[in-house]
Design a protein around this motif. Structure first.
Motif: not given
Length: 149
Positions: A120-132
């Motif tokens: 899990l990288q920070v860029r994956h966190l960005l995609y999770l935030i977008l989905f949220g």
């Protein structure tokens, strides 16, 4: 006396905040230079990361407007800190929400190559935030649809 310059490492440490990181200065590096372990900072960001970041900011603004709409129809704000800001002024609420979201996104996009845990990288966190945010917007639209019926 001759000193061998090849054995000395000329690279300096990476500063925490740099004008290249926020796009004020343009560099050439888009990807990591080496495939070794560790995070790498880049000079330019991939278009999909920039679009993801812009989409999150726009969805955050839409969330603020939908929240104000729900509150006008009799809803309550569950976030205590945001409720305090709204009691003071709706402009403060919107400005603070957008500023907080934008500053967090700047930090996340600068460090997008950092690995958090396992794969899990920070860029994956960005995609999770977008989905949220997409899920939240859908929920708020459903609430407004139910309340208008």
């Amino acid at each position: 006396m001759i000193i061998d310059q090849r054995s000395r490492d000329r690279r300096g440490s990476i500063p925490f905040f740099c004008l290249y990181h926020v796009g004020i200065k343009k560099g050439r590096r888009i990807n990591k230079r080496r495939s070794g372990a560790g995070a790498a900072y880049v000079d330019s960001y991939a278009p999909h990361l920039v679009l993801c970041t812009i989409a999150i900011v726009l969805l955050s603004a839409m969330d603020a407007l939908l929240t104000l709409n729900i509150l006008a129809r009799g809803g309550t704000e569950l976030n205590i800190f945001m409720a305090i800001l709204m009691e003071d002024s709706t402009e403060k609420f919107v400005h603070f929400k957008l500023a907080l979201t934008s500053l967090a996104l700047i930090f996340l996009i600068i460090h997008h190559n950092h690995q958090l845990i396992a794969k899990l990288q920070v860029r994956h966190l960005l995609y999770l935030i977008l989905f949220g945010y997409l899920t939240l917007i859908g929920y708020e639209v459903a609430l407004l649809t139910i309340s208008s019926s």
